[in-house]
Design a protein around this motif. Structure first.
Motif: not given
Length: 93
Positions: A2-8
């Motif tokens: 799973k790729e880390k998703t960045r939060t805005k």
């Protein structure tokens, strides 16, 4: 994997105002002075240094494209700048 998703990151009006005012006051700073500026802003605004760096990169890019607007937030007129920026703003260049 799973790729880390960045939060805005959503900046508050005060944070945005301080960043915008700092950006306009730092236009004539040398690259060496930016490191201390980023660290001081990160401490003042309680944000990571990398977030401050990216914000400044985006602001410079927007300035070159002509899409950077002036600061319209009430916080731009507040005296919540770090001491180093207060010194810069008091100098007449």
């Amino acid at each position: 994997k799973k790729e880390k998703t960045r939060t805005k990151i959503r900046f508050t009006d005060v944070q945005r105002g301080v960043l915008m005012k700092s950006f306009h006051q730092s236009l004539k700073m040398s690259k060496q002075d930016f490191k201390s500026l980023y660290e001081e802003l990160a401490d003042t605004l309680e944000l990571p240094v990398t977030t401050i760096k990216v914000w400044f990169q985006n602001a410079r890019s927007a300035g070159r494209e002509g899409t950077l607007t002036t600061c319209n937030f009430p916080s731009c007129n507040m005296n919540v700048l770090p001491a180093s920026l207060m010194l810069i703003s008091s100098l007449s260049i």
